[in-house]
Design a protein around this motif. Structure first.
Motif, PDB file in Angstrom:
ATOM      1  N   TRP A  10       0.834  -1.216   0.000  1.00  0.00           N
ATOM      2  CA  TRP A  10       0.000   0.000   0.000  1.00  0.00           C
ATOM      3  C   TRP A  10       0.864   1.260   0.000  1.00  0.00           C
ATOM      4  N   PRO A  21       3.283   1.054  -3.682  1.00  0.00           N
ATOM      5  CA  PRO A  21       2.597   0.125  -4.593  1.00  0.00           C
ATOM      6  C   PRO A  21       3.388  -0.212  -5.846  1.00  0.00           C
ATOM      7  N   VAL A  38      -1.116  -6.819  -2.896  1.00  0.00           N
ATOM      8  CA  VAL A  38      -2.047  -5.941  -3.603  1.00  0.00           C
ATOM      9  C   VAL A  38      -1.359  -5.532  -4.906  1.00  0.00           C
ATOM     10  N   VAL A  77      -2.612   0.338  -7.252  1.00  0.00           N
ATOM     11  CA  VAL A  77      -3.591   1.301  -6.747  1.00  0.00           C
ATOM     12  C   VAL A  77      -3.844   2.354  -7.825  1.00  0.00           C
ATOM     13  N   ASN A 128      -9.090  -0.826  -4.211  1.00  0.00           N
ATOM     14  CA  ASN A 128      -7.999  -0.018  -4.756  1.00  0.00           C
ATOM     15  C   ASN A 128      -8.345   0.595  -6.106  1.00  0.00           C
TER      16      ASN A 128
END
Length: 305
Positions: free
Chosen positions: A103, A106, A140, A143, A182
């Motif tokens: 996060w 990214p 992840v 974003v 996201n």
């Protein structure tokens, strides 16, 4: 696709010239019924255990409450020797970790230095989860925001993930991309395409069942992603609370009391012959009484398989 299928899948990749390793699998799964009963063990995030206890005792508490595994954030805040000693003493498993830098740095960031920081962090997570005896790192993928366009995030993050493949191959560990809020990869067809374009058996999906309810139905995603799903996160969500009290309020509902149709969701998991082996809770934590309730709720959900 899971680690144990890596060598077989790698051979498929080497011999295939037209189709991806996932293409033939998705066709056959749609046509076939489950070959054997799907088995899911229960896990929970370490941060959910909110009693002030040493790490070993937290692991023992999770084990006593019926959980088989614990998911840590990585790179870990403990020494690896401490983690492994706690694992041995408690008998708990450590199947997965969540990278904690995806996060703040990214893989979709326009700055190559920022992306490199995340790449190095995920590489360390891959090594750590191997040492723990697990097989999967949650990442992840990117974003999208006012400074990073959707197309830019798509291209940049894919290239960054390709840079991580040598680390995955070296360790034999899986990189599992999670669906989160996201503003990115918000369609199951697109999520499927994103993985297939990377086209590597150690890169797949960490599917979060509750996160999808904001804009879709998890059973639809499961049937589309199929063997690309490496692991499953579980949480609940209420669209009514989202609409009446605010977006994030939707998560403030116990398992089995939100909008997930668990018999249908678990039927989809069964129909794709999911082999990830774990169902990991990512919900609000608490003391042992609260965690026992979560464990019992998860037993009910798993019973629908």
């Amino acid at each position: 696709m899971n680690k144990r299928n890596f060598l077989k899948s790698a051979a498929v990749i080497a011999g295939a010239s037209v189709i991806t390793p996932f293409a033939s699998a998705s066709t056959s799964v749609l046509q076939n019924k489950p070959t054997k009963k799907v088995v899911l063990k229960k896990s929970l995030g370490l941060g959910m255990i909110q009693e002030e206890l040493p790490l070993t005792d937290k692991f023992k508490l999770a084990k006593d409450l019926g959980f088989h595994g614990v998911e840590l954030n990585s790179p870990v805040d403990f020494s690896m020797s401490e983690v492994l000693q706690a694992k041995t003493a408690s008998g708990i498993e450590l199947p997965t970790v969540v990278n904690k830098d995806h996060w703040s740095s990214p893989l979709s960031d326009p700055d190559a230095a920022v992306r490199q920081k995340c790449i190095e962090s995920v590489a360390k997570s891959l090594q750590e989860v191997k040492e723990m005896g697990g097989d999967t790192v949650l990442v992840v993928p990117g974003v999208v925001n006012d400074k990073v366009s959707y197309e830019q995030a798509y291209i940049t993050s894919q290239n960054a993930i390709r840079q991580l493949i040598p680390y995955a191959e070296k360790t034999g560990m899986q990189i599992a991309l999670e669906n989160v809020w996201n503003n990115f990869l918000i369609s199951p067809l697109e999520a499927k395409r994103y993985i297939d374009e990377i086209n590597h058996p150690l890169v797949g999906w960490y599917f979060d069942i509750g996160n999808i309810l904001r804009y879709g139905w998890p059973e639809h995603w499961i049937k589309t992603l199929q063997g690309r799903i490496m692991k499953l996160h579980i949480k609940e969500f209420s669209r009514e609370l989202m609409n009446s009290k605010g977006l994030w309020e939707g998560f403030k509902v116990d398992l089995l009391k939100g909008d997930n149709n668990w018999p249908v969701v678990m039927k989809a998991v069964s129909e794709i012959n999911h082999t990830g082996g774990w169902l990991t809770a990512e919900v609000g934590g608490g003391d042992r009484n609260h965690l026992k309730q979560i464990s019992t709720q998860m037993d009910t959900i798993i019973s629908y398989l």
